[in-house]
Write a protein that holds these residues in place. Structure first.
Motif, PDB file in Angstrom:
ATOM      1  N   TYR A  63       0.822  -1.206   0.000  1.00  0.00           N
ATOM      2  CA  TYR A  63       0.000   0.000   0.000  1.00  0.00           C
ATOM      3  C   TYR A  63       0.856   1.256   0.000  1.00  0.00           C
ATOM      4  CZ  TYR A  63      -4.620   1.976   0.242  1.00  0.00           C
ATOM      5  OH  TYR A  63      -5.794   2.607  -0.095  1.00  0.00           O
ATOM      6  N   PHE A  64       1.981   1.238   0.726  1.00  0.00           N
ATOM      7  CA  PHE A  64       2.862   2.407   0.742  1.00  0.00           C
ATOM      8  C   PHE A  64       3.437   2.683  -0.636  1.00  0.00           C
ATOM      9  CE2 PHE A  64       3.642   1.585   5.460  1.00  0.00           C
ATOM     10  CZ  PHE A  64       2.766   2.589   5.827  1.00  0.00           C
ATOM     11  N   ILE A  65       3.652   1.625  -1.424  1.00  0.00           N
ATOM     12  CA  ILE A  65       4.163   1.819  -2.774  1.00  0.00           C
ATOM     13  C   ILE A  65       3.214   2.683  -3.603  1.00  0.00           C
ATOM     14  CG2 ILE A  65       4.640   0.609  -4.949  1.00  0.00           C
ATOM     15  CD1 ILE A  65       5.820  -1.654  -3.367  1.00  0.00           C
ATOM     16  N   GLY A  66       1.921   2.560  -3.345  1.00  0.00           N
ATOM     17  CA  GLY A  66       0.947   3.306  -4.120  1.00  0.00           C
ATOM     18  C   GLY A  66       0.794   4.761  -3.721  1.00  0.00           C
ATOM     19  N   VAL A  67       1.400   5.182  -2.629  1.00  0.00           N
ATOM     20  CA  VAL A  67       1.321   6.587  -2.223  1.00  0.00           C
ATOM     21  C   VAL A  67       2.252   7.412  -3.111  1.00  0.00           C
ATOM     22  CG1 VAL A  67       1.685   8.222  -0.349  1.00  0.00           C
ATOM     23  CG2 VAL A  67       0.768   5.939   0.142  1.00  0.00           C
ATOM     24  N   PRO A  68       1.768   8.475  -3.765  1.00  0.00           N
ATOM     25  CA  PRO A  68       2.623   9.271  -4.671  1.00  0.00           C
ATOM     26  C   PRO A  68       3.825   9.865  -3.933  1.00  0.00           C
ATOM     27  CG  PRO A  68       0.308   9.818  -4.971  1.00  0.00           C
ATOM     28  CD  PRO A  68       0.380   8.955  -3.754  1.00  0.00           C
ATOM     29  N   LYS A  69       5.004   9.690  -4.522  1.00  0.00           N
ATOM     30  CA  LYS A  69       6.205  10.242  -3.907  1.00  0.00           C
ATOM     31  C   LYS A  69       6.205  11.760  -3.929  1.00  0.00           C
ATOM     32  CE  LYS A  69       9.246   6.294  -4.743  1.00  0.00           C
ATOM     33  NZ  LYS A  69      10.536   5.826  -5.332  1.00  0.00           N
ATOM     34  N   SER A  70       5.466  12.340  -4.857  1.00  0.00           N
ATOM     35  CA  SER A  70       5.425  13.807  -4.930  1.00  0.00           C
ATOM     36  C   SER A  70       4.869  14.415  -3.653  1.00  0.00           C
ATOM     37  CB  SER A  70       4.574  14.246  -6.125  1.00  0.00           C
ATOM     38  OG  SER A  70       3.254  13.727  -6.024  1.00  0.00           O
ATOM     39  N   MET A  71       3.968  13.680  -2.958  1.00  0.00           N
ATOM     40  CA  MET A  71       3.417  14.189  -1.703  1.00  0.00           C
ATOM     41  C   MET A  71       4.508  14.299  -0.641  1.00  0.00           C
ATOM     42  SD  MET A  71       0.198  14.552  -2.473  1.00  0.00           S
ATOM     43  CE  MET A  71      -0.594  14.713  -0.875  1.00  0.00           C
ATOM     44  N   GLU A  72       5.350  13.291  -0.564  1.00  0.00           N
ATOM     45  CA  GLU A  72       6.450  13.329   0.394  1.00  0.00           C
ATOM     46  C   GLU A  72       7.455  14.414   0.028  1.00  0.00           C
ATOM     47  OE1 GLU A  72       7.890   9.373   2.026  1.00  0.00           O
ATOM     48  OE2 GLU A  72       6.922   8.723   0.174  1.00  0.00           O
ATOM     49  N   GLU A  73       7.761  14.520  -1.248  1.00  0.00           N
ATOM     50  CA  GLU A  73       8.725  15.523  -1.665  1.00  0.00           C
ATOM     51  C   GLU A  73       8.233  16.929  -1.358  1.00  0.00           C
ATOM     52  OE1 GLU A  73       9.183  14.624  -5.742  1.00  0.00           O
ATOM     53  OE2 GLU A  73      10.403  12.817  -5.415  1.00  0.00           O
ATOM     54  N   SER A  74       6.957  17.167  -1.543  1.00  0.00           N
ATOM     55  CA  SER A  74       6.393  18.490  -1.223  1.00  0.00           C
ATOM     56  C   SER A  74       6.496  18.782   0.261  1.00  0.00           C
ATOM     57  CB  SER A  74       4.935  18.560  -1.682  1.00  0.00           C
ATOM     58  OG  SER A  74       4.829  18.358  -3.074  1.00  0.00           O
ATOM     59  N   ALA A  75       6.218  17.766   1.078  1.00  0.00           N
ATOM     60  CA  ALA A  75       6.317  17.971   2.526  1.00  0.00           C
ATOM     61  C   ALA A  75       7.752  18.254   2.950  1.00  0.00           C
ATOM     62  CB  ALA A  75       5.781  16.735   3.250  1.00  0.00           C
ATOM     63  N   ARG A  76       8.700  17.572   2.358  1.00  0.00           N
ATOM     64  CA  ARG A  76      10.100  17.799   2.714  1.00  0.00           C
ATOM     65  C   ARG A  76      10.562  19.184   2.278  1.00  0.00           C
ATOM     66  NH1 ARG A  76      12.155  11.784   0.795  1.00  0.00           N
ATOM     67  NH2 ARG A  76      11.213  10.638   2.561  1.00  0.00           N
ATOM     68  N   ILE A  77      10.082  19.631   1.122  1.00  0.00           N
ATOM     69  CA  ILE A  77      10.423  20.984   0.672  1.00  0.00           C
ATOM     70  C   ILE A  77       9.889  22.017   1.646  1.00  0.00           C
ATOM     71  CG2 ILE A  77       9.973  22.692  -1.132  1.00  0.00           C
ATOM     72  CD1 ILE A  77      10.039  20.411  -3.160  1.00  0.00           C
ATOM     73  N   ASP A  78       8.731  21.735   2.231  1.00  0.00           N
ATOM     74  CA  ASP A  78       8.143  22.654   3.218  1.00  0.00           C
ATOM     75  C   ASP A  78       8.818  22.559   4.577  1.00  0.00           C
ATOM     76  OD1 ASP A  78       6.383  23.549   1.331  1.00  0.00           O
ATOM     77  OD2 ASP A  78       4.771  22.170   1.913  1.00  0.00           O
ATOM     78  N   GLY A  79       9.802  21.676   4.709  1.00  0.00           N
ATOM     79  CA  GLY A  79      10.572  21.594   5.949  1.00  0.00           C
ATOM     80  C   GLY A  79      10.122  20.526   6.920  1.00  0.00           C
ATOM     81  N   ALA A  80       9.230  19.627   6.508  1.00  0.00           N
ATOM     82  CA  ALA A  80       8.764  18.570   7.404  1.00  0.00           C
ATOM     83  C   ALA A  80       9.847  17.506   7.561  1.00  0.00           C
ATOM     84  CB  ALA A  80       7.486  17.942   6.858  1.00  0.00           C
ATOM     85  N   SER A  81      10.001  17.016   8.768  1.00  0.00           N
ATOM     86  CA  SER A  81      10.961  15.954   9.033  1.00  0.00           C
ATOM     87  C   SER A  81      10.433  14.638   8.458  1.00  0.00           C
ATOM     88  CB  SER A  81      11.189  15.817  10.539  1.00  0.00           C
ATOM     89  OG  SER A  81       9.996  15.403  11.179  1.00  0.00           O
ATOM     90  N   PRO A  82      11.316  13.627   8.290  1.00  0.00           N
ATOM     91  CA  PRO A  82      10.835  12.335   7.764  1.00  0.00           C
ATOM     92  C   PRO A  82       9.715  11.738   8.603  1.00  0.00           C
ATOM     93  CG  PRO A  82      13.227  12.433   7.661  1.00  0.00           C
ATOM     94  CD  PRO A  82      12.787  13.657   8.413  1.00  0.00           C
ATOM     95  N   ILE A  83       9.838  11.808   9.937  1.00  0.00           N
ATOM     96  CA  ILE A  83       8.790  11.251  10.796  1.00  0.00           C
ATOM     97  C   ILE A  83       7.488  12.020  10.624  1.00  0.00           C
ATOM     98  CG2 ILE A  83       8.110  10.824  13.183  1.00  0.00           C
ATOM     99  CD1 ILE A  83      11.007  10.307  13.851  1.00  0.00           C
ATOM    100  N   ARG A  84       7.587  13.348  10.564  1.00  0.00           N
ATOM    101  CA  ARG A  84       6.383  14.163  10.378  1.00  0.00           C
ATOM    102  C   ARG A  84       5.750  13.886   9.006  1.00  0.00           C
ATOM    103  NH1 ARG A  84       4.178  18.929  12.420  1.00  0.00           N
ATOM    104  NH2 ARG A  84       2.085  19.087  11.517  1.00  0.00           N
TER     105      ARG A  84
END
Length: 277
Positions: free
Chosen positions: A161-182
């Motif tokens: 199921y995690f494979i199906g989550v778009p990576k762009s969502m994570e990349e956007s969060a990291r650009i906004d400064g979110a930590s990996p856990i967050r």
């Protein structure tokens, strides 16, 4: 073509109805028998409906056999084991599905083998282990093995199921400064809720209905779970079938509620795990 199509639809409808009847008939008989009197349970010919309806069997199960305590034990063991499975399964599934690593394929093959490994083969070594560390007749004697046995299957479901989550969502969060856990907590997990529900329901059901380990590791009545408690109703001379039917009906309720409430999430989680990754 239309006649063939109509015949196929009728055949499918009849086949589905027969399957539903085949599956539901034992459940109906259990529920009906739980409301029969002692004489009604063993009546010949069998009574298809409880006449008159009676709650005598439920009173015997809860008052005479202390069935409420078995329910509490099953809830404690099943909930703790399910929480452990979801926490560890989420971490492992995310790592296997999203993070770059070597040896991913052998790990997944090993998890697949472990998920189908017969638990009965582990009873003897686990019993010796529990005896040596002093865990016999305790809650941890059950929820630790339950979590370990159900974890590989949960990892498979969650990883796919995690494979199906778009990576762009994570990349956007990291650009906004979110930590990996967050990022995992706020972005990935909400999108993977169907997989979490699926893994959790399967793990909870397996723990709720497990019998052999519960019988082997906990001989004290204070730690017996529902399957063992029902199996030990009665004695060598009398078997209270009515009370057994009543207790079994009560034991089915939590599983039925979970499946009905989260049925869409379960179907979505299983479908995702079947076609992705």
């Amino acid at each position: 073509m239309r006649k063939r199509s109509l015949g196929a639809r009728w055949g499918l409808a009849i086949s589905s109805a027969l399957i539903v009847i085949f599956v539901m008939a034992p459940i109906y008989w259990m529920l009906a028998a739980s409301f029969k009197t002692t004489a009604g349970v063993s009546a010949q010919p069998p009574q298809w409906f409880p006449t008159p309806p009676s709650v005598e069997n439920y009173a015997v199960a809860f008052v005479d056999h202390g069935f409420a305590h078995y329910i509490l034990n099953s809830v404690v063991v099943s909930v703790i084991a399910t929480v452990i499975v979801l926490v560890l399964g989420t971490l492992a599934g995310y790592a296997l599905g999203r993070l770059p690593m070597r040896g991913r394929f052998p790990i997944m093959v090993s998890l697949l083998v472990l998920s189908v490994f017969p638990a009965i083969a582990l009873i003897a070594p686990l019993y010796l282990l529990m005896r040596d560390i002093g865990w016999l007749d305790s809650y941890q004697a059950l929820f630790v093995p339950y979590a370990a046995i159900n974890l590989p299957f949960a990892i498979w479901i969650l990883r796919n199921y995690f494979i199906g989550v778009p990576k762009s969502m994570e990349e956007s969060a990291r650009i906004d400064g979110a930590s990996p856990i967050r990022t995992v907590w706020s972005i990935v997990l909400p999108m993977a809720l169907p997989g979490l529900f699926t893994a959790g329901i399967f793990a909870f059901t397996a723990c709720w209905t497990e019998f052999l380990m519960a019988l082997s590791f906990n001989s004290a009545d204070a730690f017996r779970t529902i399957p063992v408690g029902i199996a030990l109703f009665g004695n060598a001379h009398v078997t209270p079938y009515g009370a057994i039917f009543a207790a079994s009906a009560v034991a089915v309720v939590p599983i039925a509620i979970l499946v009905l409430v989260f049925r869409k999430s379960v179907v979505s989680g299983l479908t995702s795990g079947a076609v992705k990754g």
